[in-house]
Design a protein around this motif. Sequence first.
Motif, PDB file in Angstrom:
ATOM      1  N   PRO A 135       7.377   6.325   6.124  1.00 52.14           N
ATOM      2  CA  PRO A 135       6.659   6.847   5.062  1.00 52.14           C
ATOM      3  C   PRO A 135       7.608   7.809   4.228  1.00 52.14           C
ATOM      4  O   PRO A 135       8.154   8.861   4.701  1.00 52.14           O
ATOM      5  CB  PRO A 135       5.490   7.355   5.628  1.00 52.14           C
ATOM      6  N   HIS A 136       6.883   7.861   3.041  1.00 48.78           N
ATOM      7  CA  HIS A 136       7.636   8.801   1.945  1.00 48.78           C
ATOM      8  C   HIS A 136       6.661   9.351   0.941  1.00 48.78           C
ATOM      9  O   HIS A 136       6.182   8.670   0.216  1.00 48.78           O
ATOM     10  CB  HIS A 136       8.877   8.226   0.963  1.00 48.78           C
ATOM     11  N   PRO A 137       6.238  10.672   0.795  1.00 53.94           N
ATOM     12  CA  PRO A 137       5.275  11.351  -0.154  1.00 53.94           C
ATOM     13  C   PRO A 137       6.368  11.673  -1.215  1.00 53.94           C
ATOM     14  O   PRO A 137       7.107  12.708  -1.233  1.00 53.94           O
ATOM     15  CB  PRO A 137       4.692  12.419   0.632  1.00 53.94           C
ATOM     16  N   MET A 138       6.185  10.885  -2.272  1.00 54.01           N
ATOM     17  CA  MET A 138       7.048  11.101  -3.479  1.00 54.01           C
ATOM     18  C   MET A 138       6.358  11.921  -4.550  1.00 54.01           C
ATOM     19  O   MET A 138       5.338  11.807  -4.942  1.00 54.01           O
ATOM     20  CB  MET A 138       7.692   9.706  -4.064  1.00 54.01           C
ATOM     21  N   HIS A 139       7.122  13.077  -4.781  1.00 53.58           N
ATOM     22  CA  HIS A 139       6.751  14.149  -5.555  1.00 53.58           C
ATOM     23  C   HIS A 139       7.405  14.472  -6.976  1.00 53.58           C
ATOM     24  O   HIS A 139       8.757  14.141  -7.106  1.00 53.58           O
ATOM     25  CB  HIS A 139       6.701  15.516  -5.034  1.00 53.58           C
ATOM     26  N   LEU A 140       6.697  14.283  -8.092  1.00 55.33           N
ATOM     27  CA  LEU A 140       7.050  14.440  -9.494  1.00 55.33           C
ATOM     28  C   LEU A 140       7.083  15.811  -9.912  1.00 55.33           C
ATOM     29  O   LEU A 140       5.821  16.094 -10.085  1.00 55.33           O
ATOM     30  CB  LEU A 140       6.857  13.236 -10.253  1.00 55.33           C
ATOM     31  N   HIS A 141       7.760  16.310 -10.461  1.00 57.87           N
ATOM     32  CA  HIS A 141       7.727  17.702 -11.103  1.00 57.87           C
ATOM     33  C   HIS A 141       7.326  17.618 -12.615  1.00 57.87           C
ATOM     34  O   HIS A 141       7.527  16.517 -13.326  1.00 57.87           O
ATOM     35  CB  HIS A 141       8.886  18.519 -11.210  1.00 57.87           C
ATOM     36  N   GLY A 142       6.468  18.540 -13.231  1.00 62.17           N
ATOM     37  CA  GLY A 142       6.208  18.699 -14.340  1.00 62.17           C
ATOM     38  C   GLY A 142       5.337  17.716 -15.567  1.00 62.17           C
ATOM     39  O   GLY A 142       5.113  17.889 -16.217  1.00 62.17           O
ATOM     40  N   HIS A 143       4.767  16.704 -14.602  1.00 66.28           N
ATOM     41  CA  HIS A 143       3.798  15.789 -15.236  1.00 66.28           C
ATOM     42  C   HIS A 143       2.916  15.374 -14.129  1.00 66.28           C
ATOM     43  O   HIS A 143       3.108  15.339 -12.697  1.00 66.28           O
ATOM     44  CB  HIS A 143       4.444  14.678 -15.664  1.00 66.28           C
ATOM     45  N   ALA A 144       1.529  15.019 -14.531  1.00 63.40           N
ATOM     46  CA  ALA A 144       0.432  14.547 -13.739  1.00 63.40           C
ATOM     47  C   ALA A 144       0.686  12.978 -14.035  1.00 63.40           C
ATOM     48  O   ALA A 144       0.869  12.648 -15.045  1.00 63.40           O
ATOM     49  CB  ALA A 144      -0.828  15.070 -14.008  1.00 63.40           C
ATOM     50  N   PHE A 145       0.226  12.330 -13.098  1.00 62.62           N
ATOM     51  CA  PHE A 145       0.115  10.768 -13.010  1.00 62.62           C
ATOM     52  C   PHE A 145      -0.928  10.248 -12.414  1.00 62.62           C
ATOM     53  O   PHE A 145      -1.587  10.982 -11.471  1.00 62.62           O
ATOM     54  CB  PHE A 145       1.665  10.097 -12.359  1.00 62.62           C
ATOM     55  N   ARG A 146      -1.385   9.118 -12.804  1.00 58.71           N
ATOM     56  CA  ARG A 146      -2.398   8.364 -12.245  1.00 58.71           C
ATOM     57  C   ARG A 146      -2.049   7.399 -10.995  1.00 58.71           C
ATOM     58  O   ARG A 146      -0.841   6.566 -11.266  1.00 58.71           O
ATOM     59  CB  ARG A 146      -3.196   7.732 -13.245  1.00 58.71           C
ATOM     60  N   ILE A 147      -2.354   7.303 -10.069  1.00 57.42           N
ATOM     61  CA  ILE A 147      -2.008   6.468  -8.988  1.00 57.42           C
ATOM     62  C   ILE A 147      -2.853   5.344  -9.409  1.00 57.42           C
ATOM     63  O   ILE A 147      -4.101   5.111  -9.199  1.00 57.42           O
ATOM     64  CB  ILE A 147      -2.419   6.940  -7.545  1.00 57.42           C
ATOM     65  N   LEU A 148      -2.255   4.001  -9.689  1.00 56.83           N
ATOM     66  CA  LEU A 148      -2.868   2.590 -10.247  1.00 56.83           C
ATOM     67  C   LEU A 148      -3.391   1.887  -8.952  1.00 56.83           C
ATOM     68  O   LEU A 148      -4.137   1.410  -8.862  1.00 56.83           O
ATOM     69  CB  LEU A 148      -2.077   2.047 -11.097  1.00 56.83           C
ATOM     70  N   SER A 149      -2.277   1.675  -8.210  1.00 63.63           N
ATOM     71  CA  SER A 149      -2.165   0.905  -7.232  1.00 63.63           C
ATOM     72  C   SER A 149      -1.236   1.171  -5.863  1.00 63.63           C
ATOM     73  O   SER A 149      -0.286   1.850  -5.744  1.00 63.63           O
ATOM     74  CB  SER A 149      -1.850  -0.866  -7.493  1.00 63.63           C
ATOM     75  N   GLN A 150      -1.767   0.584  -4.893  1.00 67.06           N
ATOM     76  CA  GLN A 150      -0.845   0.956  -3.709  1.00 67.06           C
ATOM     77  C   GLN A 150      -0.759  -0.425  -2.856  1.00 67.06           C
ATOM     78  O   GLN A 150      -1.678  -0.931  -2.633  1.00 67.06           O
ATOM     79  CB  GLN A 150      -1.190   1.940  -2.611  1.00 67.06           C
ATOM     80  N   ASP A 151       0.443  -0.965  -2.334  1.00 67.69           N
ATOM     81  CA  ASP A 151       0.685  -2.136  -1.926  1.00 67.69           C
ATOM     82  C   ASP A 151      -0.048  -3.349  -2.525  1.00 67.69           C
ATOM     83  O   ASP A 151      -0.537  -4.266  -1.666  1.00 67.69           O
ATOM     84  CB  ASP A 151       0.295  -1.979  -0.365  1.00 67.69           C
ATOM     85  N   GLY A 152      -0.225  -3.274  -3.729  1.00 70.76           N
ATOM     86  CA  GLY A 152      -0.489  -4.418  -4.406  1.00 70.76           C
ATOM     87  C   GLY A 152      -2.196  -4.315  -4.670  1.00 70.76           C
ATOM     88  O   GLY A 152      -2.758  -5.290  -5.443  1.00 70.76           O
ATOM     89  N   ALA A 153      -3.006  -3.273  -4.156  1.00 71.11           N
ATOM     90  CA  ALA A 153      -4.488  -3.264  -4.226  1.00 71.11           C
ATOM     91  C   ALA A 153      -4.821  -2.017  -5.223  1.00 71.11           C
ATOM     92  O   ALA A 153      -4.005  -0.959  -5.041  1.00 71.11           O
ATOM     93  CB  ALA A 153      -4.937  -2.937  -2.854  1.00 71.11           C
TER      94      ALA A 153
END
Length: 471
Positions: A401-419
């Motif tokens: 597993p990998h918790p992927m972190h982005l600096h500087g911006h907020a993002f919406r999580i749209l889907s995971q594993d196709g769902a």
Amino acid sequence: MNAFLLSRRQLLLSGGAFALSTVAPRLSRAAPHSILRAAPHTSQILPSDWPATPTWAYSAQNPGPVLRIKQGERLRVLLQNDLDQPTTVHWHGLRLPHAMDGVPDVTQAPVQPGETFLYDFIAPDAGTYWYHPHVNSSEQVGRGLHGALIVEEPNPPEVDRDEVWVLDDWRLDRDGAIRNDFQRAMDISHGGRSGNVVTVNGRIPEPLQVRKNERIRLRLINVANARIFGLNFENHDVHVIAIDGQPVTPHTPQYDMVLLAPGQRADVILDCTGEAGSSHRIIDAAYQDDASLLQNIVYDPGAPVRENAPGAVPTLAPNPLAEPDLNNAEHHDITISGGAMGAMQGAIYKGKYLPIDELVQDMRIWALNGVAAHTTAMPPMLNFTLGKSHIITVKNDTVFPHPMHLHGHAFRILSQDGAPVPHTPWADTVLLNGRGTAEIALVADNPGDWLFHCHVLAHVQGGMTSIIRVA
């Protein structure tokens, strides 16, 4: 609930939260609001009949002092480095100006021993955030350099208590000392550095003392190097009201488990509807082979706080985030490769392709889009058009597993594993299962070079970090 417990290689779906700020404050000669002195310290992590633990700390506190400001206020913090190595402070999850992000050689020069650096910015978003170094972060965070930053809403929800829980684990020897094995190849190539002692706010957790019909806001922050927490509040319905600082539609978590990977946060409402004098467990059940008691909820035998249970769970006001235009977004792909039991044959390292056996000699065993990082000052992996919407598909081509972190911006999580992901939460960190995928979307409205990396800190050591340029 056993059917939903995790093994260390098979994880439940989880979303995180993400943040940004675009207006650079004017610096002045005014005194800072706070001074964070990074220095060696001695902390009583274990019970008092055990030895104290030599740690590193901010301002002689483990975790560091809780910094609280109001949304829209200016924060000024002077970092004083009294360590024997360079350091910085990264304000995890905050949307802030590029120069204040705390990334060595990208947003600032590392703060050398004996030097200081003034962080000065406006906090545009309310929520639960935290701060930590971004130099040698596996060791510096692992030795205790981290703390909570709370940005309070103008009109916070009515609760009886607002509590911060900094969740961590420590790898200690029998004498209470932190094991000095931060370069351990097994950790870097596998699931990261997990500890053998779990703490809440820097100590072995004691029972949570409550009264019947009390309402508590718990701000949960996972600062561990690698451990994923999955908290089940026995006989209690907790409601998640924010993820990584960003408000979300109040809901009970999937499988009645608040799942937090390293770097992630969740604000939950705990309504204490148990009987006076009763006791209930809080179980950390993220790993099937390592479920354990975190602590107990213990009810006072006396009169309730109020006659009836609290009413409807509050909904937090949204933060001022630009909504991505999914129909006109630019599309990008990121592939995670490497690690033990992986199929990566080689990667670009220091500007040239090296086979895996040569990469291993430098302990570089992870790559993003075929590049294993050796520094944070890298050419960009992706280039985002300023002001445009972007959709990123992240593919985890590894078994971990990998918790992927982005600096500087907020993002919406749209889907995971196709769902589709319920509530499509805003996030700064998204947890990918082994062999999993995630689709995230954002508006690139904060110019600069921003890190995108795994928050399993040993994986950063092993090469899993990159730059996304917004210009």
